[in-house]
Enzyme design. Structure first.
Site, PDB file in Angstrom:
ATOM      1  N   GLY A 153       0.806  -1.216   0.000  1.00 56.31           N
ATOM      2  CA  GLY A 153       0.000   0.000   0.000  1.00 56.31           C
ATOM      3  C   GLY A 153       0.834   1.259   0.000  1.00 56.31           C
ATOM      4  O   GLY A 153       0.305   2.363  -0.152  1.00 56.31           O
ATOM      5  N   ASN A 156       4.674   2.344   4.244  1.00 55.03           N
ATOM      6  CA  ASN A 156       5.902   2.112   5.019  1.00 55.03           C
ATOM      7  C   ASN A 156       6.529   3.423   5.506  1.00 55.03           C
ATOM      8  O   ASN A 156       6.534   4.411   4.792  1.00 55.03           O
ATOM      9  CB  ASN A 156       6.883   1.356   4.109  1.00 55.03           C
ATOM     10  CG  ASN A 156       8.146   0.938   4.816  1.00 55.03           C
ATOM     11  OD1 ASN A 156       9.040   1.740   5.022  1.00 55.03           O
ATOM     12  ND2 ASN A 156       8.216  -0.322   5.205  1.00 55.03           N
ATOM     13  N   THR A 232       6.866  -6.667   7.265  1.00 58.51           N
ATOM     14  CA  THR A 232       7.434  -5.747   8.266  1.00 58.51           C
ATOM     15  C   THR A 232       7.078  -6.136   9.698  1.00 58.51           C
ATOM     16  O   THR A 232       7.338  -5.376  10.614  1.00 58.51           O
ATOM     17  CB  THR A 232       6.931  -4.311   8.028  1.00 58.51           C
ATOM     18  OG1 THR A 232       5.494  -4.313   8.057  1.00 58.51           O
ATOM     19  CG2 THR A 232       7.406  -3.771   6.691  1.00 58.51           C
ATOM     20  N   TYR A 489       5.078   4.124  22.369  1.00 57.15           N
ATOM     21  CA  TYR A 489       4.980   4.736  21.043  1.00 57.15           C
ATOM     22  C   TYR A 489       5.145   6.245  21.214  1.00 57.15           C
ATOM     23  O   TYR A 489       4.332   6.883  21.884  1.00 57.15           O
ATOM     24  CB  TYR A 489       3.601   4.400  20.483  1.00 57.15           C
ATOM     25  CG  TYR A 489       3.386   4.676  19.019  1.00 57.15           C
ATOM     26  CD1 TYR A 489       3.382   3.633  18.098  1.00 57.15           C
ATOM     27  CD2 TYR A 489       3.142   5.963  18.552  1.00 57.15           C
ATOM     28  CE1 TYR A 489       3.149   3.869  16.756  1.00 57.15           C
ATOM     29  CE2 TYR A 489       2.918   6.203  17.204  1.00 57.15           C
ATOM     30  CZ  TYR A 489       2.925   5.157  16.301  1.00 57.15           C
ATOM     31  OH  TYR A 489       2.689   5.380  14.977  1.00 57.15           O
TER      32      TYR A 489
END
Lengths: 569, 569
Positions: A153, A156, A232, A489
């Protein structure tokens, strides 16, 4: 996506009927972030990074025809050969196609696209429709010594898609978008065979129609593919229940020059060094993944995301840790630190009427309880299963939340989070329009190391902002809980100068160094690509890196398959 | 182990203070199976395989000094060099030590040991005490071109421990038994660093003392090591809750000629092809695992194993499938087919008094319900967690069991199962004394394929028994449930002739062929070694096997590390 408004953009992509994102940014044409109904947003941005969203100084993406795109070097011989395989219309050498397939969507990518920086662009984009066509293209890559870069898509953010700048051979971007079908659902076996080029919404739509779900919802969901997730080692937001893509992936098919590697779909096996887990995370370096057999779940009877508030980040982390150790089985465990919490409130629409009164009441209540509202942390916890399961788990979690000083604030914010969860990347393009650079880095570590790691990342990022001379923002959340640890994160942002890439490098390096120093991993779910390759030796040790390089070299001695990615070599 | 009785045996093993099993069979000296208080056992064996346990024709293991053990080929240069590393007393070349380290404990191994078949025996057994000593031995292996075979508890049943028969270089068995400590428990992070040579009971004892458990209980638990579990991708009986060893293993240290591969302990990572999962299952071919960081759990508040009966095997399987899909989270799901159920009853002590009355009452009740008691299947389901969790899960399971026509029969049989679960291998030695050969083969497959696979395995095994000309027994249970499938575990037995190994090969081949044909894997948790290597290409496809071989060749170009295992090359 009612929260986003249309924006006119340049050009559409040629080639076969395969969905692509905008060449210059995230998502579909005509959709963009705006803050007209979010009065707290502009002041938040001004306070945090000094960027004035009211200013007229918009740096929009350039017009496409202003770009300097290197000409395609595809030889007519190779063009003919590839056309024979996939048909002429599926070998595309137009500039727009080639630019779309040059980069992913990291801030480094967006800055380069807007900055007209194209040291190397694929010479052609090829769209196979079958595994057998992929096999012929792989054979051609070896025969003509081409470089083949599989493309899903295009979402990345670690540089896995770009050609190496000094690559002198012809580079072909292999767009998997025509392999987009759910081939089979084994309802009794609870596994589905799905083609690698299928994008998130395509997959869920096809599965949902028969009552099933994969349960894999990464931030990139709307624009990423199954093959990309596998290549990934992606993780979705509901990984606490459904697992990471590595847990979901049971069987695989990957085309190599000597044939198709077929990993049969079994729940678990002890058949030597795991090929399944060599292919997971291989980023195109071992071959081209064409099909994945994933486990699927019946769509849960009930699905709820509840919001909670904690008095401090430490309390929020401790609660998530306690939940992970408990008998509770939530689907999502997420808590934002105080800055991300403030950002969440700032990107919410203005509360009016009853909800404004409720919000004011809540704030008064928390103040009375002794909370410092500037330290408050917002948490979302998801529940999926039977009505009884959801109810039992909510009670288990409620006890733990209470024990850690938190309170439940109901379903409202969770519904909102659920609706908006895939929109964040649009915000980055908007921010870039206004001179701001933002990106993310994520890691995982055992529970015991999360707080020291967090502290060091903050210190390191702030030192980096100072070094660069910018007013920087860094915010964080915990997501993806495991028994023995979790993912942290981080999102960082600053008003960039003309040397945006160098500035970014300093900040990114500081954060990644801190991950390594504090016992975290270089990447929890974004992969390695080129972006994280410099740290891989520190993460897996130099002898580990050498072992991995040995695998890659033996699998691809002529370096035809996405060379340079993962190990940097 | 009150159920087993002493048996005199030949000799004890020399060398340092490291626990070893009997040279000729399973377990510790002085312990053996007997059936004096199990009146149904001898008739069961007579009926099923025609072996008369009442006969006096016992074929005991030979006396050790009757064996023809090839002399050690260890050169004095290498002996000195190794002695310099580990100290003279830790380089052992005595025959008994070398025989103990020649084989694992498969039926093939036991038949060869009893048959005085020793084509190649390690030339020395070396006992390092530290990772640094391991590193020096690994360096010596490369320098002197030795073959190094890591040895844990010696419980392997797939031929991973034996030297290749035509190996002309010096072979060193690297016994990891002195590396047996739990080095550290990170109670906050819920991970423990443990040395690779630690055996199951050592690990649990050290963890339990501080309130923790690993939760890994393979059949071999009492005589296998952490390093062995990792090197063969082992699974324990409580894997439904605690996961397979691959799930538990977070960090690793593995010595290679160019240094120590260090995989940091993080809960999940997307750092390229997974080194962690290359080392898992590598059976010594990539280097020597010295330390593993595993996730650990607080010892559950409550732990119960309940027994259930199902009217048929199909009903039992369907119930396990439904449980795996439900919101229930048991720690064990196990159901035996009707023959294994009969065997379970036959190896139970005679019911007397109240329990005999209860058993008779139960049988009458089931007959009234219309059950054919010869089809009845015994199931064990385990529950671990808080009292509330255990109670909720027992109710969830009870509903599913009822829906599939099963009934709960309480805690009694579960307590018995729990006490006896590690004793089965002793039975095999007893059976061998009486001229019977027995071994196991296990696989995993999606739920949809289990029943056809089971049917084909039965058909294939029976064809093989006929071909061999024996009255064979094959029985099965399901264990290790996953969302998308489960493990089927087959035990087969027959009265062997003088050509026991050839007979075994025919039966084993029939079963493994059926696994492959019906979509199962060659091994769910016993590993590959030499025993399963012939099927690996069919399991992971030839291009997959080539990829794996490429990894092994690049990691070990001179073939010093357990060559021939896993891939057969």
């Amino acid at each position: 996506m009612t929260d986003l408004k249309p924006k006119t953009t340049a050009g559409a992509v040629d080639g076969p009927d395969v969905k692509h994102m905008k060449w210059w940014g995230w998502g579909v044409e005509g959709t963009a972030f705006h803050h007209e109904d979010k009065p707290a947003f502009a002041p938040f941005v001004k306070k945090m990074v000094g960027v004035d969203l009211g200013s007229d100084a918009i740096t929009a993406a350039p017009a496409f025809d202003e770009l300097d795109i290197p000409a395609s070097r595809l030889s007519s011989e190779v063009a003919s050969s590839l056309s024979l395989v996939v048909g002429e219309g599926n070998v595309v050498t137009g500039d727009l196609e080639r630019v779309v397939h040059t980069y992913g969507k990291s801030i480094r990518d967006l800055i380069r696209i807007r900055g007209n920086i194209f040291p190397r662009v694929p010479d052609a984009v090829v769209y196979p429709a079958t595994e057998s066509e992929v096999a012929k293209i792989v054979a051609a890559a070896v025969e003509y010594d081409l470089v083949l870069i599989p493309f899903g898509g295009g979402s990345n953010i670690v540089g896995s898609l770009e050609p190496m700048p000094d690559e002198e051979r012809m580079v072909v971007s292999l767009d998997m978008g025509r392999l987009d079908r759910v081939l089979d659902i084994d309802e009794d076996g609870r596994v589905a065979r799905i083609q690698a080029g299928a994008q998130g919404p395509d997959i869920e739509e096809q599965l949902n129609a028969k009552g099933w779900t994969m349960g894999h919802f990464p931030d990139s969901f709307t624009h990423s593919t199954l093959g990309g997730w596998v290549a990934t080692r992606s993780s979705g937001m509901q990984s606490d229940k459904f697992g990471d893509i590595a847990d979901m992936t049971k069987g695989l098919r990957m085309v190599r020059p000597d044939g198709v590697v077929v990993i049969r779909a079994v729940p678990s096996a002890s058949t030597g060094p795991s090929l399944r887990e060599m292919i997971l995370g291989s980023e195109g370096r071992l071959g081209v993944i064409t099909e994945v057999t994933v486990q699927v779940h019946r769509i849960p009877e009930q699905r709820e995301i509840l919001a909670y508030l904690f008095p401090t980040w430490e309390a929020g982390l401790a609660a998530m840790q306690a939940i992970a150790e408990s008998d509770a089985n939530p689907s999502v465990t997420r808590v934002s630190n105080e800055i991300e919490t403030e950002m969440s409130f700032a990107t919410s629409k203005e509360s009016k009427g009853v909800s404004a009164l409720v919000m004011q009441g809540l704030q008064r209540f928390l103040k009375v309880k002794g909370w410092d509202l500037t330290k408050m942390c917002l948490s979302f916890i998801g529940y999926e299963g039977s009505e009884e399961h959801v109810s039992i788990n909510q009670k288990l979690v409620a006890k733990i939340v209470k024990k850690h000083g938190g309170i439940g604030v109901g379903k409202g914010p969770g519904v909102l989070y659920d609706q908006k969860k895939f929109d964040t990347p649009y915000l980055r393009d908007f921010f870039l329009d206004h001179g701001g650079a933002a990106d993310v880095s994520e890691t995982s570590a055992p529970w015991s190391k999360l707080l020291p790691l967090y502290t060091e990342v903050y210190a390191a990022a702030n030192r980096a902002f100072e070094k660069v001379g910018v007013q920087g923002l860094i915010m964080a959340h915990l997501s993806h809980s495991y028994h023995s640890g979790a993912c942290l994160y981080f999102t960082f942002a600053f008003e960039h100068g003309d040397n945006a890439l160098e500035q970014y490098d300093v900040v990114k390096k500081a954060i990644q160094d801190a991950f390594i120093q504090e016992g975290g991993t270089v990447s929890h779910h974004h992969g390695v690509g080129l972006e994280h390759a410099p740290w891989l030796g520190q993460d897996v040790s130099l002898p580990g890196l050498a072992l991995m390089q040995g695998l890659l070299d033996s699998a691809d001695p002529k370096r035809n398959f996405n060379p340079g990615k993962v190990t940097g070599k």
